[in-house]
Design a protein around this motif. Structure first.
Motif, PDB file in Angstrom:
ATOM      1  N   LEU A  69      -7.800   4.814 -14.735  1.00  0.00           N
ATOM      2  CA  LEU A  69      -6.460   4.221 -14.775  1.00  0.00           C
ATOM      3  C   LEU A  69      -5.431   5.216 -14.243  1.00  0.00           C
ATOM      4  CD1 LEU A  69      -4.542   1.933 -15.562  1.00  0.00           C
ATOM      5  CD2 LEU A  69      -4.436   2.916 -17.867  1.00  0.00           C
ATOM      6  N   ILE A  70      -5.550   6.471 -14.650  1.00  0.00           N
ATOM      7  CA  ILE A  70      -4.658   7.512 -14.119  1.00  0.00           C
ATOM      8  C   ILE A  70      -4.821   7.608 -12.602  1.00  0.00           C
ATOM      9  CG2 ILE A  70      -4.236  10.001 -14.049  1.00  0.00           C
ATOM     10  CD1 ILE A  70      -3.083   8.738 -16.503  1.00  0.00           C
ATOM     11  N   ALA A  71      -6.076   7.586 -12.149  1.00  0.00           N
ATOM     12  CA  ALA A  71      -6.327   7.661 -10.708  1.00  0.00           C
ATOM     13  C   ALA A  71      -5.700   6.477  -9.981  1.00  0.00           C
ATOM     14  CB  ALA A  71      -7.834   7.711 -10.442  1.00  0.00           C
ATOM     15  N   ALA A  72      -5.762   5.297 -10.592  1.00  0.00           N
ATOM     16  CA  ALA A  72      -5.144   4.115  -9.978  1.00  0.00           C
ATOM     17  C   ALA A  72      -3.632   4.284  -9.885  1.00  0.00           C
ATOM     18  CB  ALA A  72      -5.495   2.868 -10.788  1.00  0.00           C
ATOM     19  N   CYS A  73      -3.032   4.821 -10.932  1.00  0.00           N
ATOM     20  CA  CYS A  73      -1.576   5.018 -10.924  1.00  0.00           C
ATOM     21  C   CYS A  73      -1.158   6.043  -9.876  1.00  0.00           C
ATOM     22  CB  CYS A  73      -1.103   5.452 -12.312  1.00  0.00           C
ATOM     23  SG  CYS A  73      -1.233   4.167 -13.577  1.00  0.00           S
ATOM     24  N   ILE A  74      -2.025   7.022  -9.627  1.00  0.00           N
ATOM     25  CA  ILE A  74      -1.717   8.035  -8.615  1.00  0.00           C
ATOM     26  C   ILE A  74      -1.589   7.396  -7.235  1.00  0.00           C
ATOM     27  CG2 ILE A  74      -2.711  10.018  -7.383  1.00  0.00           C
ATOM     28  CD1 ILE A  74      -3.711  11.058 -10.043  1.00  0.00           C
ATOM     29  N   THR A  75      -2.334   6.312  -7.000  1.00  0.00           N
ATOM     30  CA  THR A  75      -2.219   5.633  -5.705  1.00  0.00           C
ATOM     31  C   THR A  75      -0.902   4.886  -5.574  1.00  0.00           C
ATOM     32  OG1 THR A  75      -3.178   3.503  -6.416  1.00  0.00           O
ATOM     33  CG2 THR A  75      -4.714   5.240  -5.769  1.00  0.00           C
ATOM     34  N   ARG A  76      -0.257   4.616  -6.701  1.00  0.00           N
ATOM     35  CA  ARG A  76       0.950   3.780  -6.696  1.00  0.00           C
ATOM     36  C   ARG A  76       2.237   4.600  -6.784  1.00  0.00           C
ATOM     37  NH1 ARG A  76       1.587  -1.725  -8.093  1.00  0.00           N
ATOM     38  NH2 ARG A  76       3.738  -2.312  -7.621  1.00  0.00           N
ATOM     39  N   TRP A  77       2.229   5.642  -7.624  1.00  0.00           N
ATOM     40  CA  TRP A  77       3.448   6.420  -7.854  1.00  0.00           C
ATOM     41  C   TRP A  77       3.147   7.914  -7.791  1.00  0.00           C
ATOM     42  CZ3 TRP A  77       2.059   2.928 -12.024  1.00  0.00           C
ATOM     43  CH2 TRP A  77       2.646   1.662 -11.902  1.00  0.00           C
ATOM     44  N   PRO A  78       4.119   8.724  -7.388  1.00  0.00           N
ATOM     45  CA  PRO A  78       3.908  10.179  -7.375  1.00  0.00           C
ATOM     46  C   PRO A  78       3.916  10.747  -8.789  1.00  0.00           C
ATOM     47  CG  PRO A  78       6.158   9.648  -6.729  1.00  0.00           C
ATOM     48  CD  PRO A  78       5.428   8.338  -6.830  1.00  0.00           C
ATOM     49  N   VAL A  79       3.095  11.778  -9.002  1.00  0.00           N
ATOM     50  CA  VAL A  79       3.072  12.461 -10.292  1.00  0.00           C
ATOM     51  C   VAL A  79       4.381  13.229 -10.459  1.00  0.00           C
ATOM     52  CG1 VAL A  79       1.884  14.190 -11.696  1.00  0.00           C
ATOM     53  CG2 VAL A  79       0.563  12.638 -10.241  1.00  0.00           C
ATOM     54  N   SER A  80       4.987  13.116 -11.625  1.00  0.00           N
ATOM     55  CA  SER A  80       6.265  13.784 -11.880  1.00  0.00           C
ATOM     56  C   SER A  80       6.093  15.300 -11.892  1.00  0.00           C
ATOM     57  CB  SER A  80       6.846  13.325 -13.220  1.00  0.00           C
ATOM     58  OG  SER A  80       6.984  11.923 -13.265  1.00  0.00           O
ATOM     59  N   LYS A  81       7.202  15.992 -11.647  1.00  0.00           N
ATOM     60  CA  LYS A  81       7.206  17.449 -11.697  1.00  0.00           C
ATOM     61  C   LYS A  81       8.232  17.934 -12.709  1.00  0.00           C
ATOM     62  CE  LYS A  81       5.804  18.479  -6.920  1.00  0.00           C
ATOM     63  NZ  LYS A  81       6.185  19.210  -5.683  1.00  0.00           N
ATOM     64  N   LYS A  82       7.926  19.054 -13.335  1.00  0.00           N
ATOM     65  CA  LYS A  82       8.874  19.691 -14.233  1.00  0.00           C
ATOM     66  C   LYS A  82       9.953  20.358 -13.395  1.00  0.00           C
ATOM     67  CE  LYS A  82       8.931  22.579 -18.377  1.00  0.00           C
ATOM     68  NZ  LYS A  82       8.099  23.420 -19.283  1.00  0.00           N
ATOM     69  N   LYS A  83      11.188  20.048 -13.692  1.00  0.00           N
ATOM     70  CA  LYS A  83      12.288  20.479 -12.838  1.00  0.00           C
ATOM     71  C   LYS A  83      12.362  21.995 -12.712  1.00  0.00           C
ATOM     72  CE  LYS A  83      17.288  19.931 -12.257  1.00  0.00           C
ATOM     73  NZ  LYS A  83      18.526  19.347 -12.827  1.00  0.00           N
ATOM     74  N   GLU A  84      12.172  22.710 -13.831  1.00  0.00           N
ATOM     75  CA  GLU A  84      12.375  24.156 -13.821  1.00  0.00           C
ATOM     76  C   GLU A  84      11.301  24.895 -13.029  1.00  0.00           C
ATOM     77  OE1 GLU A  84      12.087  22.294 -16.452  1.00  0.00           O
ATOM     78  OE2 GLU A  84      14.066  22.229 -17.412  1.00  0.00           O
ATOM     79  N   THR A  85      10.050  24.408 -13.094  1.00  0.00           N
ATOM     80  CA  THR A  85       8.938  25.164 -12.505  1.00  0.00           C
ATOM     81  C   THR A  85       8.210  24.420 -11.396  1.00  0.00           C
ATOM     82  OG1 THR A  85       7.389  24.293 -14.152  1.00  0.00           O
ATOM     83  CG2 THR A  85       8.562  26.333 -14.706  1.00  0.00           C
ATOM     84  N   SER A  86       8.582  23.162 -11.150  1.00  0.00           N
ATOM     85  CA  SER A  86       7.881  22.307 -10.177  1.00  0.00           C
ATOM     86  C   SER A  86       6.426  22.066 -10.569  1.00  0.00           C
ATOM     87  CB  SER A  86       7.945  22.919  -8.768  1.00  0.00           C
ATOM     88  OG  SER A  86       9.279  22.954  -8.307  1.00  0.00           O
ATOM     89  N   GLU A  87       6.103  22.298 -11.838  1.00  0.00           N
ATOM     90  CA  GLU A  87       4.748  22.045 -12.336  1.00  0.00           C
ATOM     91  C   GLU A  87       4.510  20.540 -12.426  1.00  0.00           C
ATOM     92  OE1 GLU A  87       2.343  22.425 -16.603  1.00  0.00           O
ATOM     93  OE2 GLU A  87       4.409  23.137 -16.381  1.00  0.00           O
ATOM     94  N   HIS A  88       3.362  20.093 -11.938  1.00  0.00           N
ATOM     95  CA  HIS A  88       3.027  18.678 -12.015  1.00  0.00           C
ATOM     96  C   HIS A  88       2.719  18.295 -13.462  1.00  0.00           C
ATOM     97  CE1 HIS A  88       2.374  19.141  -7.624  1.00  0.00           C
ATOM     98  NE2 HIS A  88       2.795  17.895  -7.604  1.00  0.00           N
ATOM     99  N   LEU A  89       3.275  17.194 -13.902  1.00  0.00           N
ATOM    100  CA  LEU A  89       3.132  16.774 -15.298  1.00  0.00           C
ATOM    101  C   LEU A  89       1.905  15.877 -15.455  1.00  0.00           C
ATOM    102  CD1 LEU A  89       6.888  16.119 -16.144  1.00  0.00           C
ATOM    103  CD2 LEU A  89       5.525  18.185 -16.490  1.00  0.00           C
ATOM    104  N   ILE A  90       0.751  16.467 -15.227  1.00  0.00           N
ATOM    105  CA  ILE A  90      -0.520  15.784 -15.444  1.00  0.00           C
ATOM    106  C   ILE A  90      -1.370  16.691 -16.316  1.00  0.00           C
ATOM    107  CG2 ILE A  90      -1.416  16.662 -13.230  1.00  0.00           C
ATOM    108  CD1 ILE A  90      -3.184  14.126 -13.135  1.00  0.00           C
ATOM    109  N   PHE A  91      -1.853  16.133 -17.417  1.00  0.00           N
ATOM    110  CA  PHE A  91      -2.555  16.916 -18.419  1.00  0.00           C
ATOM    111  C   PHE A  91      -3.820  16.177 -18.841  1.00  0.00           C
ATOM    112  CE2 PHE A  91       2.053  17.271 -18.893  1.00  0.00           C
ATOM    113  CZ  PHE A  91       2.250  18.633 -18.692  1.00  0.00           C
ATOM    114  N   CYS A  92      -4.547  16.803 -19.728  1.00  0.00           N
ATOM    115  CA  CYS A  92      -5.731  16.160 -20.284  1.00  0.00           C
ATOM    116  C   CYS A  92      -5.280  15.043 -21.224  1.00  0.00           C
ATOM    117  CB  CYS A  92      -6.574  17.185 -21.038  1.00  0.00           C
ATOM    118  SG  CYS A  92      -8.073  16.509 -21.756  1.00  0.00           S
TER     119      CYS A  92
END
Length: 599
Positions: free
Chosen positions: A287-310
């Motif tokens: 499901l996460i993989a499907a959402c990745i095809t539809r929308w970009p993964v968010s980033k943390k503003k301060e560090t540009s870290e992608h907000l994808i976790f376990c």
């Protein structure tokens, strides 16, 4: 000893997680804590247990045809000679050349599936995979290990002695590979280009030759998840993979917490509650993989870290809206938030509806593709302060606010009386009855003359004992004993009804009802004991919150429940010599309530 204690603690956590799922039928009572660094005597006990359990299986004792054994020997000879992959046509040729042959292609397929299920080979009979057979399953593990342990300074297919004319192109290619490596490490996104750079023809010729087939097998084994999504226009498939095992970091609590930030406005949390509380992890990963095809993964503003976790990922739906998708306790949660700008707190209702349709459509497609006949119900999480509680999921009957904005209903229209009746009873049970249960526990703690925290600590072994089934499950233990060393207890106002019931039943001096604990007290209308009152609250909680399928209660049933709850609170007031519960109840009956207050 310490080793055995650690092993039992770990195994009990697994057992408590699986206890209320369909997988529980496969659990055994014995624990085997084995130390692989020594010749552990427990290993022999484990072998005996495996044989004991295996001998009870219906296939135990069945004879294997001699022709199977002979062909297996031929395949193992190829493996011992260094072959990693053999084509199905080669196996057919080996069979024809044998003195005793497998009869036909159907029996050959059964034979190969038998070897697969016994861990001898890797073989799938589906069309896209059946032509290639992996002779060494360990090779698949080695292939994954090579990917995971790769370093950013990959030479790839680029020669180290590039000519000056090719220097610029080579540098750009290396930078591209490094970026692919970074995406793999941070987001778990594995591209074919990165695979080519790691499984080079020079260093890993076998992996390079069979790359396509190995990746497909990894996807079949749910090691990788190919981002593919479904919508009204059909299927969309990306050329990269999501690698769940690379997502090692747990999601920070603030990303899934329901505590409201005044800068944000949020939808109620939509919950996909799978029946039987069984959700195989690959379904959420896909499901996460499907959402990745539809929308970009968010980033943390301060560090540009992608907000994808376990177990959690956040997506930017547009400039203002963000989707948080996470999984806990075999439930998929979805919440959309929007940054408040110029005091505008409105959410784009149609966007929420499109997201809901995308999630539910893809969940259905994913479960179907995996051959999993899993059913789920849509619910709403309620109330925000009980995010980890069993009481926090209430029934949902579409349409419901902005999640169902295009179902022919005004998202701002008030909910029906039946919805309001259900929501009001949920609030009463969680708040008023919850307060009454806390007072019952605090005034009847055991040992006597202790406060509730001291009593809980005094009964810690009883509550968390690893001998047999503990009274509390793993999640409840975390709530009651947030300190890993167990020297403090959690806040009592965070104990939900289910947890309070367990504590009252097991560590208090409250006498059991006439029929004993755990029975429906409606069968004993003349039992007015304090224990019966506790049982009645448990029963109402189960019927109203736990077992509601549509989030609605008729006016007649509402009045009936209300009078019963009023009577129970009256009994508790008399037994405790404390007033106030019925007054709180009466206040709730006339309190103006909206679905946002309830959920």
């Amino acid at each position: 000893d310490y080793r055995r204690e650690c092993g039992q603690r770990y195994l009990e956590e697994i057992r408590s997680y699986l206890r209320d799922t369909p997988t529980a039928v496969h659990l055994v009572d014995e624990d085997f804590a084995i130390d692989n660094t020594i010749l552990d005597s427990e290993l022999e006990e484990l072998k005996k247990k495996i044989v004991e359990v295996a001998s009870q299986q219906p296939h135990w004792g069945e004879q294997i045809p001699t022709r199977w054994f002979l062909l297996e020997q031929q395949l193992m000879k190829l493996r011992d000679g260094g072959r990693k992959v053999v084509r199905l046509c080669e196996v057919e040729t080996l069979n024809k050349e044998g003195t005793v042959r497998i009869k036909d292609s159907e029996e050959l397929d059964v034979f190969l599936r038998y070897l697969h299920e016994t861990g001898t080979i890797i073989y799938f009979s589906i069309e896209v995979l059946r032509d290639n057979i992996l002779l060494d399953p360990k090779w698949m593990i080695d292939a994954l290990k090579i990917l995971i342990n790769a370093r950013p300074n990959l030479p790839g297919n680029l020669a180290d002695n590039d000519t000056e004319s090719n220097c610029s192109a080579a540098s750009a290619a290396r930078n591209c590979i490094r970026q692919r490596w970074t995406d793999f490490k941070e987001k778990g996104i594995l591209t074919v280009e990165l695979v080519d750079a790691i499984w080079t023809k020079k260093n890993y010729p076998d992996l390079h030759e069979h790359k396509k087939h190995i990746l497909m097998i990894m996807e079949q084994l749910n090691i990788l998840a190919k981002p593919r999504s479904f919508n009204e226009n059909g299927e969309k498939v990306e050329k990269y993979f999501l690698t769940p095992c690379m997502l090692r970091q747990e999601s920070p609590r603030e990303y899934v917490s329901l505590e409201q930030d005044i800068r944000l406005v949020s939808t109620p949390v939509l919950c996909c509650v799978f029946r039987g509380r069984y959700l195989p992890p690959p379904i959420f990963h896909r499901l996460i993989a499907a959402c990745i095809t539809r929308w970009p993964v968010s980033k943390k503003k301060e560090t540009s870290e992608h907000l994808i976790f376990c177990g959690c990922c956040m997506f930017d739906l547009d400039l203002f809206h963000r989707l948080t998708l996470y999984c806990r306790n075999d439930i998929v949660f979805a919440r959309i938030t929007r940054l408040v700008i110029d005091e505008d707190k409105t959410l784009e209702a149609r966007l929420c509806t499109r997201v809901r349709k995308f999630i539910t459509l893809n969940l259905s497609k994913i479960t179907s593709c995996l051959g999993q006949n899993l059913q789920y119900d849509l619910r709403i999480q309620c109330p925000p302060s009980r995010e980890d509680s069993e009481d926090s999921i209430v029934g949902l009957s579409p349409p419901f606010d902005m999640w169902f904005a295009d179902e022919g209903h005004d998202p701002d229209a008030p909910i029906t009386r039946e919805h309001m009746n259900h929501a009001r009873l949920c609030v009463v049970l969680v708040t008023v009855c919850g307060n009454a249960m806390r007072d019952v526990l605090s005034t009847h703690v055991s040992p006597p003359h202790t406060d509730i925290h001291q009593a809980i600590l005094a009964n810690k072994v009883k509550l968390t004992s690893r001998q047999g089934r503990p009274l509390l499950n793993a999640d409840q233990i975390k709530v009651v004993f947030p300190d890993p060393h167990g020297k403090t207890t959690g806040k009592v106002d965070q104990f939900d009804l289910s947890l309070l019931y367990i504590l009252i039943r097991n560590i208090s001096t409250v006498p059991a009802p006439v029929r004993g604990w755990g029975y429906d007290p409606q069968d004993q209308p003349r039992d007015h004991s304090l224990g019966a009152s506790v049982e009645r609250i448990r029963s109402y909680r189960n019927h109203i919150i736990g077992h509601s399928m549509n989030g609605e209660i008729s006016q007649q049933d509402f009045d009936d429940y209300w009078s019963k709850i009023d009577a129970v609170l009256d009994e508790i007031e008399l037994k405790l010599g404390k007033q106030g519960y019925r007054a709180q109840l009466e206040k709730q009956k006339t309190q103006v309530i909206s679905i946002y207050e309830a959920c």
